[in-house]
Design a protein around this motif. Structure first.
Motif, PDB file in Angstrom:
ATOM      1  N   LEU A 195      -0.680  44.999 -46.341  1.00  0.00           N
ATOM      2  CA  LEU A 195      -0.613  44.017 -45.253  1.00  0.00           C
ATOM      3  C   LEU A 195      -0.293  42.626 -45.789  1.00  0.00           C
ATOM      4  O   LEU A 195       0.559  41.908 -45.240  1.00  0.00           O
ATOM      5  N   THR A 242       3.211  41.022 -44.662  1.00  0.00           N
ATOM      6  CA  THR A 242       3.157  39.854 -43.772  1.00  0.00           C
ATOM      7  C   THR A 242       3.686  38.613 -44.503  1.00  0.00           C
ATOM      8  O   THR A 242       4.303  37.749 -43.881  1.00  0.00           O
ATOM      9  N   LEU A 251       6.591  36.041 -43.478  1.00  0.00           N
ATOM     10  CA  LEU A 251       6.386  34.592 -43.550  1.00  0.00           C
ATOM     11  C   LEU A 251       7.562  33.917 -44.265  1.00  0.00           C
ATOM     12  O   LEU A 251       8.029  32.842 -43.845  1.00  0.00           O
ATOM     13  N   SER A 279      10.473  33.826 -41.792  1.00  0.00           N
ATOM     14  CA  SER A 279      10.372  32.830 -40.723  1.00  0.00           C
ATOM     15  C   SER A 279      10.446  31.418 -41.299  1.00  0.00           C
ATOM     16  O   SER A 279      11.016  30.520 -40.673  1.00  0.00           O
ATOM     17  N   ASP A 306       1.620  30.166 -50.502  1.00  0.00           N
ATOM     18  CA  ASP A 306       1.193  30.946 -49.331  1.00  0.00           C
ATOM     19  C   ASP A 306       0.813  32.365 -49.750  1.00  0.00           C
ATOM     20  O   ASP A 306      -0.143  32.939 -49.218  1.00  0.00           O
ATOM     21  N   VAL A 313      -7.446  34.918 -48.956  1.00  0.00           N
ATOM     22  CA  VAL A 313      -8.154  35.162 -47.688  1.00  0.00           C
ATOM     23  C   VAL A 313      -8.562  36.631 -47.603  1.00  0.00           C
ATOM     24  O   VAL A 313      -9.698  36.961 -47.249  1.00  0.00           O
ATOM     25  N   ASN A 325      15.005  38.519 -25.663  1.00  0.00           N
ATOM     26  CA  ASN A 325      14.716  37.511 -26.675  1.00  0.00           C
ATOM     27  C   ASN A 325      14.195  36.227 -26.056  1.00  0.00           C
ATOM     28  O   ASN A 325      13.319  35.574 -26.624  1.00  0.00           O
ATOM     29  N   GLU A 332       4.859  21.764 -37.575  1.00  0.00           N
ATOM     30  CA  GLU A 332       5.591  22.747 -36.773  1.00  0.00           C
ATOM     31  C   GLU A 332       5.827  24.029 -37.577  1.00  0.00           C
ATOM     32  O   GLU A 332       5.650  25.143 -37.074  1.00  0.00           O
ATOM     33  N   LEU A 333       6.196  23.856 -38.835  1.00  0.00           N
ATOM     34  CA  LEU A 333       6.443  25.025 -39.696  1.00  0.00           C
ATOM     35  C   LEU A 333       5.174  25.863 -39.857  1.00  0.00           C
ATOM     36  O   LEU A 333       5.219  27.095 -39.746  1.00  0.00           O
ATOM     37  N   ARG A 372       4.462  27.653 -36.432  1.00  0.00           N
ATOM     38  CA  ARG A 372       5.432  28.699 -36.061  1.00  0.00           C
ATOM     39  C   ARG A 372       5.426  29.867 -37.053  1.00  0.00           C
ATOM     40  O   ARG A 372       5.578  31.017 -36.662  1.00  0.00           O
ATOM     41  N   THR A 373       5.270  29.578 -38.352  1.00  0.00           N
ATOM     42  CA  THR A 373       5.232  30.702 -39.298  1.00  0.00           C
ATOM     43  C   THR A 373       3.922  31.475 -39.145  1.00  0.00           C
ATOM     44  O   THR A 373       3.906  32.693 -39.327  1.00  0.00           O
ATOM     45  N   SER A 417       4.423  33.959 -36.453  1.00  0.00           N
ATOM     46  CA  SER A 417       5.148  35.143 -36.933  1.00  0.00           C
ATOM     47  C   SER A 417       4.237  36.024 -37.786  1.00  0.00           C
ATOM     48  O   SER A 417       4.359  37.252 -37.789  1.00  0.00           O
ATOM     49  N   LEU A 418       3.306  35.390 -38.490  1.00  0.00           N
ATOM     50  CA  LEU A 418       2.333  36.150 -39.280  1.00  0.00           C
ATOM     51  C   LEU A 418       1.424  36.976 -38.358  1.00  0.00           C
ATOM     52  O   LEU A 418       1.111  38.138 -38.661  1.00  0.00           O
ATOM     53  N   SER A 454       3.475  39.977 -37.193  1.00  0.00           N
ATOM     54  CA  SER A 454       3.685  41.044 -38.181  1.00  0.00           C
ATOM     55  C   SER A 454       2.356  41.717 -38.527  1.00  0.00           C
ATOM     56  O   SER A 454       2.315  42.928 -38.760  1.00  0.00           O
ATOM     57  N   THR A 455       1.263  40.961 -38.511  1.00  0.00           N
ATOM     58  CA  THR A 455      -0.052  41.576 -38.737  1.00  0.00           C
ATOM     59  C   THR A 455      -0.345  42.599 -37.645  1.00  0.00           C
ATOM     60  O   THR A 455      -0.802  43.720 -37.926  1.00  0.00           O
ATOM     61  N   ILE A 475       1.860  45.772 -38.107  1.00  0.00           N
ATOM     62  CA  ILE A 475       1.414  46.624 -39.214  1.00  0.00           C
ATOM     63  C   ILE A 475       0.102  47.307 -38.830  1.00  0.00           C
ATOM     64  O   ILE A 475      -0.117  48.474 -39.141  1.00  0.00           O
ATOM     65  N   GLN A 508      -9.234  37.451 -39.990  1.00  0.00           N
ATOM     66  CA  GLN A 508      -8.303  37.131 -41.076  1.00  0.00           C
ATOM     67  C   GLN A 508      -7.204  36.179 -40.608  1.00  0.00           C
ATOM     68  O   GLN A 508      -6.814  35.258 -41.330  1.00  0.00           O
ATOM     69  N   ASP A 548      -6.148  32.807 -42.078  1.00  0.00           N
ATOM     70  CA  ASP A 548      -4.770  32.580 -42.541  1.00  0.00           C
ATOM     71  C   ASP A 548      -4.236  31.253 -42.016  1.00  0.00           C
ATOM     72  O   ASP A 548      -3.518  30.542 -42.721  1.00  0.00           O
ATOM     73  N   LEU A 572      -2.831  28.499 -44.517  1.00  0.00           N
ATOM     74  CA  LEU A 572      -1.463  27.954 -44.486  1.00  0.00           C
ATOM     75  C   LEU A 572      -1.486  26.443 -44.279  1.00  0.00           C
ATOM     76  O   LEU A 572      -0.706  25.705 -44.885  1.00  0.00           O
TER      77      LEU A 572
END
Lengths: 230, 230
Positions: A152, A156, A160, A163, A186, A193, B123, B151-152, B155-156, B159-160, B163-164, B167, B182, B186, B190
């Motif tokens: 994971l 993930t 990251l 993106s 990261d 974590v 989309n 912002e990064l 937004r990332t 996406s995390l 994807s978490t 999965i 988690q 995270d 980040l």
């Protein structure tokens, strides 16, 4: 030129054009002109824009996958930083094409060919690059059989990286060298974590950090976070 | 039933079926049968499976976006944890449909309708949910004008979270409550990595952590990481 040589030349020309603008905007005429041949001759080698796009994408995928290969030498943080530099080199070189592909599903150049087959072909290529990146990272961690939590973290983190690259391409408002380093950090942060709650991940992170030099990116992050917290 | 009532009922039935199996596998016959009406009557309300799929997706998107809404009360870590619980509730309820949509581009139910329009419609819905999540997080951070780095991070991290969840759906090999926590961690991780190199992010992270109670998720992570490092 021989048939295969001509095909490879056309793929190279097409990849260059598909990389520099959104693939939707690139025409067969333009590819023919850039390759210095006639439009009918392009069709002699490729049935249409879609098949040329897929061939170009295949070459780009192999190129990107190869950039995750890194000698198993020296500290892990520095290795990952070199990989991130090569990843951003690729993203930099293929910006508009990379964005079009990764955003909103694969770019589908209209071509009269079933787009469903196209979608699954492009997704298979994207997945093959992700899998290559995943396999490389596992091998650098000296792990053959990843636990669900390690899998994971790695998968993930790959999303990251994708993106982060996509957001960077949209305006390039942060220096890419900052983001290359940030992604290395990261990775350490996501692993930490996970390690905070899982003994196996904790053992892995300890082993990962053990060989890191005091001036490596992991130690630098730790030092800065301690400063931040105090 | 009135026209609008019947339409809403059909959307609900379709969403349920599209959520529980890959949308490709769901037929109009099945939707008709589950709704207790005839196949022609379904076509009376929706021109085909694709338009029904898009209507169901729209309802699901609005539902998901609403789950990011959280009162501006109490510590930030606990707020984010409640949002993550609702996010996983949604993912849990819509598993196969969520996977089909998010993996390999949007699921495209073959319907004789232009798939390109479908792709951009789906989309746009996915992006609207991401934007809603982004706006909510910004508002909880009391920020109106995000820096590129903030912002990064946000937004990332979104996406995390995606994807978490994807999965997790593939085998559910880690308890979802672990992943909810988690992802909260995270986010902090980040943000901390970004803060380690940027004074504005550092100020934001300090403000974020200031009001956190000693038994909140952020303090818990910090405590565990200190233990891990020693």
């Amino acid at each position: 030129m021989g048939v295969e040589e001509r095909r490879q030349q056309l793929i190279g020309v097409a990849l260059d054009l598909f990389s520099r603008r959104s693939p939707d905007e690139v025409s067969i005429d333009e590819i023919a002109s850039a390759a210095g041949i006639s439009r009918p001759l392009v069709y002699h080698y490729f049935p249409g824009k879609l098949s040329l796009y897929e061939a170009a994408l295949k070459r780009a995928s192999e190129d990107l996958a190869s950039r995750f290969e890194e000698p198993h030498e020296g500290p892990l943080g520095a290795r990952l930083l070199r990989v991130m530099r090569r990843f951003f080199d690729f993203v930099d070189d293929h910006g508009p094409g990379f964005s079009a592909l990764m955003r909103g599903g694969p770019a589908v150049p209209a071509d009269g060919v079933g787009s469903k087959e196209h979608t699954s072909a492009t997704n298979a290529l994207i997945d093959s690059v992700r899998q290559a990146a995943y396999d490389q990272i596992l091998s650098h961690l000296n792990v053959t059989d990843a636990s669900p939590r390690l899998e994971l973290v790695i998968r993930t983190w790959i999303s990251l990286a994708e993106s982060t690259a996509l957001i960077w391409l949209d305006g390039r408002r942060i220096p890419r060298s900052d983001l290359e380093r940030q992604l290395v950090h990261d990775f350490a942060a996501l692993a930490a974590v996970s390690a905070a709650y899982d003994p196996d991940m904790a053992a892995l992170v300890r082993a990962m950090v053990e060989d890191e030099p005091a001036d490596g990116p992991f130690a630098e992050l730790a030092g800065r976070l301690i400063t931040l917290a105090s």
